[in-house]
Design a protein around this motif. Structure first.
Motif, PDB file in Angstrom:
ATOM      1  N   PHE A   1       0.839  -1.195   0.000  1.00 35.31           N
ATOM      2  CA  PHE A   1       0.000   0.000   0.000  1.00 35.31           C
ATOM      3  C   PHE A   1       0.883   1.257   0.000  1.00 35.31           C
ATOM      4  O   PHE A   1       0.662   2.189  -0.776  1.00 35.31           O
ATOM      5  CB  PHE A   1      -0.922  -0.026   1.222  1.00 35.31           C
ATOM      6  CG  PHE A   1      -1.936   1.091   1.246  1.00 35.31           C
ATOM      7  CD1 PHE A   1      -2.813   1.265   0.201  1.00 35.31           C
ATOM      8  CD2 PHE A   1      -2.015   1.947   2.329  1.00 35.31           C
ATOM      9  CE1 PHE A   1      -3.753   2.289   0.216  1.00 35.31           C
ATOM     10  CE2 PHE A   1      -2.946   2.970   2.368  1.00 35.31           C
ATOM     11  CZ  PHE A   1      -3.814   3.142   1.305  1.00 35.31           C
TER      12      PHE A   1
ATOM     13  N   PHE B   1       2.961   5.331  -7.330  1.00 34.91           N
ATOM     14  CA  PHE B   1       1.933   5.533  -8.351  1.00 34.91           C
ATOM     15  C   PHE B   1       1.168   6.841  -8.146  1.00 34.91           C
ATOM     16  O   PHE B   1       0.817   7.517  -9.089  1.00 34.91           O
ATOM     17  CB  PHE B   1       0.992   4.338  -8.418  1.00 34.91           C
ATOM     18  CG  PHE B   1       1.695   3.103  -8.886  1.00 34.91           C
ATOM     19  CD1 PHE B   1       1.932   2.892 -10.248  1.00 34.91           C
ATOM     20  CD2 PHE B   1       2.175   2.171  -7.986  1.00 34.91           C
ATOM     21  CE1 PHE B   1       2.614   1.769 -10.686  1.00 34.91           C
ATOM     22  CE2 PHE B   1       2.859   1.039  -8.417  1.00 34.91           C
ATOM     23  CZ  PHE B   1       3.079   0.840  -9.776  1.00 34.91           C
ATOM     24  N   LEU B   2       0.900   7.188  -6.871  1.00 38.42           N
ATOM     25  CA  LEU B   2       0.198   8.445  -6.627  1.00 38.42           C
ATOM     26  C   LEU B   2       1.172   9.586  -6.373  1.00 38.42           C
ATOM     27  O   LEU B   2       0.764  10.727  -6.175  1.00 38.42           O
ATOM     28  CB  LEU B   2      -0.767   8.295  -5.449  1.00 38.42           C
ATOM     29  CG  LEU B   2      -1.913   7.307  -5.679  1.00 38.42           C
ATOM     30  CD1 LEU B   2      -2.796   7.204  -4.449  1.00 38.42           C
ATOM     31  CD2 LEU B   2      -2.741   7.729  -6.888  1.00 38.42           C
ATOM     32  N   ALA B   3       2.492   9.261  -6.350  1.00 39.41           N
ATOM     33  CA  ALA B   3       3.534  10.281  -6.161  1.00 39.41           C
ATOM     34  C   ALA B   3       3.317  11.122  -4.903  1.00 39.41           C
ATOM     35  O   ALA B   3       3.537  12.328  -4.899  1.00 39.41           O
ATOM     36  CB  ALA B   3       3.647  11.169  -7.400  1.00 39.41           C
ATOM     37  N   ILE B   4       2.869  10.486  -3.840  1.00 32.47           N
ATOM     38  CA  ILE B   4       2.711  11.181  -2.560  1.00 32.47           C
ATOM     39  C   ILE B   4       4.056  11.123  -1.831  1.00 32.47           C
ATOM     40  O   ILE B   4       4.692  10.077  -1.813  1.00 32.47           O
ATOM     41  CB  ILE B   4       1.602  10.502  -1.724  1.00 32.47           C
ATOM     42  CG1 ILE B   4       0.257  10.654  -2.455  1.00 32.47           C
ATOM     43  CG2 ILE B   4       1.522  11.095  -0.329  1.00 32.47           C
ATOM     44  CD1 ILE B   4      -0.892   9.988  -1.752  1.00 32.47           C
TER      45      ILE B   4
ATOM     46  N   LEU C   1       1.102   4.239  -2.875  1.00 30.73           N
ATOM     47  CA  LEU C   1       0.945   5.667  -2.582  1.00 30.73           C
ATOM     48  C   LEU C   1       2.164   6.458  -3.034  1.00 30.73           C
ATOM     49  O   LEU C   1       2.053   7.532  -3.627  1.00 30.73           O
ATOM     50  CB  LEU C   1       0.738   5.878  -1.078  1.00 30.73           C
ATOM     51  CG  LEU C   1      -0.527   5.311  -0.465  1.00 30.73           C
ATOM     52  CD1 LEU C   1      -0.606   5.678   1.010  1.00 30.73           C
ATOM     53  CD2 LEU C   1      -1.750   5.840  -1.184  1.00 30.73           C
TER      54      LEU C   1
ATOM     55  N   LEU D   1       2.476   8.327   6.766  1.00 30.99           N
ATOM     56  CA  LEU D   1       1.659   8.917   7.830  1.00 30.99           C
ATOM     57  C   LEU D   1       0.198   8.502   7.636  1.00 30.99           C
ATOM     58  O   LEU D   1      -0.475   8.043   8.563  1.00 30.99           O
ATOM     59  CB  LEU D   1       1.788  10.438   7.786  1.00 30.99           C
ATOM     60  CG  LEU D   1       0.899  11.276   8.688  1.00 30.99           C
ATOM     61  CD1 LEU D   1       1.348  11.140  10.132  1.00 30.99           C
ATOM     62  CD2 LEU D   1       0.933  12.746   8.300  1.00 30.99           C
ATOM     63  N   ALA D   2      -0.283   8.637   6.381  1.00 31.98           N
ATOM     64  CA  ALA D   2      -1.677   8.300   6.085  1.00 31.98           C
ATOM     65  C   ALA D   2      -1.927   6.807   6.274  1.00 31.98           C
ATOM     66  O   ALA D   2      -2.911   6.406   6.903  1.00 31.98           O
ATOM     67  CB  ALA D   2      -2.028   8.717   4.659  1.00 31.98           C
TER      68      ALA D   2
ATOM     69  N   MET E   1       6.822  10.542   3.420  1.00 34.71           N
ATOM     70  CA  MET E   1       6.476  10.799   4.804  1.00 34.71           C
ATOM     71  C   MET E   1       4.962  10.929   4.991  1.00 34.71           C
ATOM     72  O   MET E   1       4.395  10.421   5.960  1.00 34.71           O
ATOM     73  CB  MET E   1       7.163  12.074   5.253  1.00 34.71           C
ATOM     74  CG  MET E   1       7.336  12.122   6.727  1.00 34.71           C
ATOM     75  SD  MET E   1       8.281  13.536   7.191  1.00 34.71           S
ATOM     76  CE  MET E   1       7.600  13.721   8.807  1.00 34.71           C
ATOM     77  N   ILE E   2       4.317  11.617   4.042  1.00 32.82           N
ATOM     78  CA  ILE E   2       2.868  11.797   4.123  1.00 32.82           C
ATOM     79  C   ILE E   2       2.159  10.480   3.802  1.00 32.82           C
ATOM     80  O   ILE E   2       1.164  10.110   4.439  1.00 32.82           O
ATOM     81  CB  ILE E   2       2.417  12.885   3.142  1.00 32.82           C
ATOM     82  CG1 ILE E   2       3.027  14.227   3.522  1.00 32.82           C
ATOM     83  CG2 ILE E   2       0.903  12.991   3.117  1.00 32.82           C
ATOM     84  CD1 ILE E   2       2.623  14.700   4.878  1.00 32.82           C
TER      85      ILE E   2
END
Lengths: 315, 316
Positions: free
Chosen positions: A112, A119-122, A116, A129-130, A125-126
């Motif tokens: 997961f 693929f979602l380029a988050i 994040l 965190l999520a 750290m965030i």
């Protein structure tokens, strides 16, 4: 000569942690009647093993470069612990299944994070965190369904000792040794450090940057799973707040152990130096009867002190 | 800066702000559908009461993030400020204020330390987290202390027309917007976050900038802690820890970015409200509060994904 000594300490910051650990060990001997020096060391290493197991995970993540940090470790630990304890249900019949179920939490948790981040380029750290929030709350929401105990057999295995050293400590030592060997002598390990130093250069040198960082996040989640299960077995069951310390502690042992926060430099042996330092500090403060608050404050001061001693002064 | 790139950053800012505004409207609308009383004066005062400390902590985190650092100890620092105020403000208000001011100086000093020894901020503030929590725990091993009546009274004050939490949030958002986006101090700070070396070459002291930013964050966190003690009427060392990660989430949801000194004060306040209202929304929807963290995590992921999608479509 002094200058050389200082420089060698700067290039091996974990030496400071090791020296400080030794200093506290001496203080424990001076101030307390708590048995032999060997037994103090064994106790320290037993508790340090938990920090080292999770520390290995955090160390690998931090090593792949700035911004990489895994804040989902406590969440993964807690949920893995609950799921594996529930499957074990206090009996030996489902021991293997329980352990696999715990790891079965870690693997999707790691995947997961990878989705994040890649693929979602988050920002990692965030993203962690999520996902940590999500894991923690799934554990909280379903904890009332669980509340089971570990299998007695795994408890016995964990309290088994070889020459006085507990099994979990031996396991953690093996993990550290394998990690140190892999980082130095395998292509996969070297790619971790190469990416941490310069992802572009690592890519041009033929290392697979995305695959390596994915594997690192997966390993991190799996080590967190193992750490969580071990902690739950050790304390006779899972609890929602059992891993609260580990977000801060997993980062603290990595940094005090001399691993570079900027990435590209991992020091597996340093994890032991810093984890034993923190444990010896706790034992020392207990021996002199210091309250809990002082223990936290002293830990923080030591983190800042080691950072100051090992940092390159900015003029 | 060419007009093209400033236009681009202005557009980016609008996209970043539009998402949390939409999010807040949607969440609030759902709450009102489930419980129309929530939109009343009393309802708003109740569900938004705890937004007051959170907006101050989030704003503190925003200052730190604007120069490219991250603070992993700000929540614990709020606990410490709260315990100090519960220990001193009632009996010795002057000493209490002096102690809080001392804490602000300590935070500025932490910023100085980070700069002087080139410490990674994330780890140094983590070290700070242990110190603040430990000190707060030493002051009050179990929740205790007395909070002055005027402070409790202020937090319960019902100003005409608009509930107190909204007034505080709006005033803070406007003041910080002016300070960070318009005032030269804020421009200097954001410039330092975007390109530290350029600001240094222009003759500004990086040490002073970092100390000022940390001092400012410390001041906001102290105010947050003081007001929090007025809400809970005791000092509690454990209550602030949650704010650390929540404040990071608020800044990011509100349009802040890790890189380049991009922060939005108004967005941050809205982000803090979203974080807080997730709990209210779940309880009105009869969903166990255990799912609140999941919900916050999902919102974080959603906001960042939507932002990326919109920016891609607009060709950033």
């Amino acid at each position: 000569m002094d200058f050389d000594a200082l420089r060698s300490v700067r290039s091996n910051p974990w030496v400071i942690s090791a020296l400080a650990a030794a200093a506290f060990w001496v203080l424990i001997q001076v101030f307390g009647q708590v048995g032999s020096g060997m037994s103090v060391l064994t106790v320290s290493m037993q508790f340090a093993a938990f920090y080292v197991i999770v520390g290995v995970a955090q160390m690998l993540v931090i090593s792949i470069g700035p911004g990489n940090i895994d804040l989902s470790i406590p969440g993964t630990m807690v949920l893995s612990a609950f799921v594996s304890m529930a499957v074990m249900g206090g009996s030996d019949n489902n021991l293997v299944l329980g352990l696999l179920a715990g790891l079965g939490v870690g693997i999707p948790a790691g995947l997961f994070n990878i989705v994040l981040i890649q693929f979602l380029a988050i920002p990692p750290m965030i993203a962690t965190l999520a996902s940590g929030f999500i894991l923690q709350s799934v554990a909280a929401a379903s904890s009332s369904l669980f509340g089971a105990k570990p299998s007695p057999l795994i408890g016995e295995i964990m309290s088994w000792k070889l020459a006085g050293i507990p099994a979990l400590t031996i396991f953690a030592l093996i993990v550290t040794a394998v990690c140190a060997w892999a980082l130095q002598s395998t292509r996969a390990g070297r790619s971790v450090l190469a990416i941490g130093q310069n992802p572009r250069a690592a890519f041009l040198a033929g290392y697979n940057v995305k695959l390596t960082s994915a594997v690192v996040y997966l390993l991190s989640a799996m080590m967190a799973s193992i750490g969580g299960m071990a902690l739950a077995v050790f304390s006779g069951g899972a609890a929602l707040n059992m891993a609260n310390d580990f977000i801060l502690m997993s980062i603290a042992v990595v940094v005090l152990g001399g691993t570079s926060v900027a990435g590209g430099r991992a020091v597996p042996i340093g994890l032991w130096a810093s984890a034993i330092l923190l444990q010896n500090l706790v034992i020392f403060l207990n021996v002199i009867g210091a309250p809990n608050g002082i223990r936290h404050a002293a830990t923080g001061l030591i983190i800042l002190l080691v950072l100051a001693l090992t940092g390159k002064p900015n003029r | 800066m060419t007009s093209g790139s400033s236009l681009k950053s202005a557009l980016q800012r609008h996209v970043s702000l539009a998402i949390p505004v939409t999010g807040l409207v949607v969440i609030f609308a759902i709450i009102c559908i489930r419980q129309p009383m929530a939109a009343s004066y009393g309802g708003l005062s109740l569900i938004l009461a705890y937004v007051i400390p959170l907006v101050f902590v989030s704003m503190a985190q925003m200052l730190i993030m604007s120069i490219g650092d991250i603070d992993l100890g700000i929540g614990q620092f709020v606990s410490l400020a709260m315990c100090v105020s519960a220990a001193l403000m009632d009996a010795h208000p002057v000493w209490g204020l002096a102690a809080l001011f001392g804490l602000v100086l300590v935070y500025a000093a932490l910023g100085g330390l980070i700069h002087l020894f080139a410490m990674p901020a994330i780890v140094a503030t983590l070290g700070g987290a242990f110190i603040w929590y430990g000190t707060a725990l030493t002051i009050f091993p179990t929740p205790g202390g007395t909070v002055p009546d005027w402070l409790i009274g202020f937090m319960r004050w019902k100003p005409p027309l608009v509930p107190l939490p909204i007034i505080i949030a709006v005033v803070l958002a406007l003041v910080m917007h002016w300070l960070v986006m318009r005032h030269w101090l804020g421009v200097l700070m954001r410039g330092f976050g975007g390109n530290a070396r350029a600001v240094e070459r222009a003759g500004r002291s990086a040490l002073l900038i970092r100390m000022a930013v940390y001092g400012g964050a410390g001041l906001l966190a102290c105010i947050g802690g003081l007001l929090l003690s007025g809400l809970t009427t005791t000092g509690d060392a454990n209550v602030g820890s949650n704010y650390t990660l929540q404040s990071i989430a608020a800044v990011i949801i509100g349009g802040g970015r890790f890189a380049g000194g991009v922060v939005l004060p108004i967005g941050t306040v809205i982000g803090a409200m979203i974080i807080l209202l997730t709990g209210t929304l779940l309880s009105f929807a009869n969903i166990s509060p255990n799912w609140q963290l999941s919900f916050q995590g999902a919102i974080l992921i959603l906001v960042l994904s939507v932002r990326r999608l919109l920016e891609k479509r607009n060709g950033f």
